[in-house]
Design an enzyme around this catalytic site. Structure first.
Site, short mmCIF file in Angstrom:
data_model
loop_
_atom_site.label_atom_id
_atom_site.label_comp_id
_atom_site.label_asym_id
_atom_site.label_seq_id
_atom_site.Cartn_x
_atom_site.Cartn_y
_atom_site.Cartn_z
N ALA A 254 5.19 -5.13 10.56
CA ALA A 254 4.28 -4.40 9.71
C ALA A 254 4.80 -3.92 8.37
O ALA A 254 4.18 -3.62 7.69
CB ALA A 254 3.71 -3.10 10.57
N PRO A 256 6.28 -3.24 4.83
CA PRO A 256 6.23 -1.72 4.57
C PRO A 256 5.01 -0.96 5.06
O PRO A 256 5.22 0.32 4.73
CB PRO A 256 6.68 -1.55 3.02
N LYS A 259 -0.55 -3.11 5.01
CA LYS A 259 -1.59 -3.71 5.70
C LYS A 259 -2.05 -2.79 6.63
O LYS A 259 -3.15 -2.57 7.28
CB LYS A 259 -1.32 -5.05 6.31
N ASP A 304 11.66 -6.71 18.59
CA ASP A 304 11.75 -8.20 18.10
C ASP A 304 10.45 -8.89 18.43
O ASP A 304 10.11 -8.70 19.76
CB ASP A 304 13.04 -8.65 18.88
N ASP A 322 1.40 -11.18 10.34
CA ASP A 322 1.86 -11.40 8.88
C ASP A 322 2.99 -11.30 8.84
O ASP A 322 3.98 -10.42 8.96
CB ASP A 322 1.35 -10.13 7.92
N CYS A 375 3.33 -15.14 2.90
CA CYS A 375 3.15 -15.18 1.32
C CYS A 375 4.22 -16.35 0.82
O CYS A 375 4.90 -16.09 0.06
CB CYS A 375 3.59 -13.89 0.87
#
Length: 426
Positions: A254, A256, A259, A304, A322, A375
């Protein structure tokens, strides 16, 4: 401390201490009001390092690898200013020689000679005299050959050349409108009155593009939670996840927290959200976003994501993946990425991503939604993982904009390179 000293020290931290250019510039900005020249130099040298070193190698009898690190940086800054900032005078040479005296006094004559020689014969020395196409492109665009080869393998040569051409393009900043507090049109009007150049996003209904974002995070509107600085494709991920209220949601990686916070807004604080990240040091940033936006029902965890959590088995209606990636899609914003990645690292990340996706699949309820995004660009972390998910018998692909997956590119979409695909557990 003079500008050149700050520039050289900042570049040293980027290249030799693996620090982020944005963090370095933010620190300098906290101590100085105007850092535009420093910013231009730090980004400029990072973006053109391989080309600058190619020119220096023509002028220096000492091989690049054997030069003192600070001396090399001083030469890179000097060549950059002379060639790209058109500062073709000996005054700048004297300034850089003075910096050299503080770092390596014995090298002052060497630096003086190299920079003066370049000024005298800039036209010839700036030419790239290499026949091998990959080597030529690598130097011209300061992009390691392995990235060029990887993009050619993943797409084609036309794609790669367009990507390289776009690397140093100026881009806008995108922001996410908190439509629980203000409409996009109303926020747009406010920011325009403040002097910002604003346009609607072509990717996300919740996003605006800002072409002159200076001090954007210092505005009252930002502090009041009316908007968050976030890339358009990143916003699109959450829009496509489309979580409903009174559901269980897991954001596996998650930090920073941009989202996570959008998910909280989309469900009107009426869902159970777990925001997890393996890095304990990044958890405070997630919490900062949550608090600024007055969000509730979000639990922050620290484990983890590649390890199985038995209590999460078939618990979640939505799992957002993500995942950690090579970041090749954001090299224009984080130019140092091109120097601190390699092909082995990409393959290791792709393997890690598959392990995390396996866990995410196990955490989903029947009918639950899994959204995978990165990304980056390249087949190993994107297309291959989409294919990996399609082979799971209990997963059904859900189209995004009538496509099985979306891959944004900087040169086609004028945004970050980004990949996303969506599945339902059946």
């Amino acid at each position: 401390m003079d500008d050149f000293k700050l520039i050289v020290d900042g570049l040293y931290e980027v290249f030799y201490e693996n620090k982020k250019s944005t963090d370095i510039l933010n620190k300098i900005a906290s101590e100085r009001e105007d850092i535009s020249y420093i910013t231009r130099n730090i980004y400029g040298v990072i973006e053109r390092k391989l080309y600058l070193d190619y020119i220096i190698s023509k002028l220096s009898k000492i091989k690049i690898k054997k030069l003192d690190k600070k001396v090399l940086l001083i030469l890179e800054v000097g060549i950059y200013n002379i060639h790209f900032l058109d500062r073709k005078n000996y005054a700048i040479v004297n300034e850089l020689v003075n910096v050299t005296k503080k770092e390596s006094n014995k090298s002052k004559g060497f630096v003086n000679a190299i920079l003066r020689s370049f000024i005298r014969d800039e036209k010839n020395l700036s030419k790239i005299n290499i026949k091998n196409e990959y080597e030529y492109l690598s130097i011209k665009y300061s992009c390691p050959i392995w990235i060029i080869e990887y993009l050619n393998l993943s797409y084609d040569e036309d794609f790669t050349k367009k990507f390289l051409l776009s690397l140093n393009d100026k881009r806008f900043i995108s922001i996410r409108v908190n439509n629980k507090k203000i409409s996009r049109d109303d926020l747009k009007k406010i920011l325009i009155k403040r002097g910002y150049k604003v346009s609607d996003s072509k990717i996300s209904k919740l996003s605006l593009r800002i072409t002159n974002p200076s001090k954007l995070a210092s505005t009252n509107e930002f502090k009041a939670g009316l908007f968050t600085i976030q890339s358009e494709a990143s916003i699109k991920v959450c829009e496509e996840l489309n979580p409903r209220e009174r559901s269980n949601i897991l954001d596996l990686c998650a930090a920073p927290g941009t989202k996570t916070s959008l998910i909280g807004e989309l469900v009107n604080n009426n869902a159970n959200i777990i925001a997890n990240d393996i890095s304990f040091n990044k958890l405070s940033k997630i919490n900062e976003n949550i608090e600024r936006l007055n969000l509730k029902n979000i639990e922050i965890t620290n484990f983890d994501a590649s390890e199985y959590i038995a209590e999460y088995k078939e618990k979640f209606d939505y799992v957002l993946c993500d995942l950690p990636c090579s970041g090749l899609g954001v090299m224009d914003r984080k130019p140092e990425i091109r120097y601190n990645r390699d092909m082995d690292g990409v393959k290791k990340l792709a393997s890690l991503q598959k392990r995390i996706l396996d866990r995410a699949f196990m955490y989903l309820k029947k009918g639950g939604i899994l959204l995978y995004s990165t990304c980056t660009l390249g087949m190993y972390e994107n297309l291959d993982n989409y294919i990996y998910l399609t082979k799971k018998k209990r997963l059904k692909n859900i189209a995004i904009d009538d496509k099985p997956y979306i891959e944004y590119t900087p040169f086609e979409d004028n945004t970050d390179g980004f990949f996303m695909t969506k599945f339902e557990k059946i």
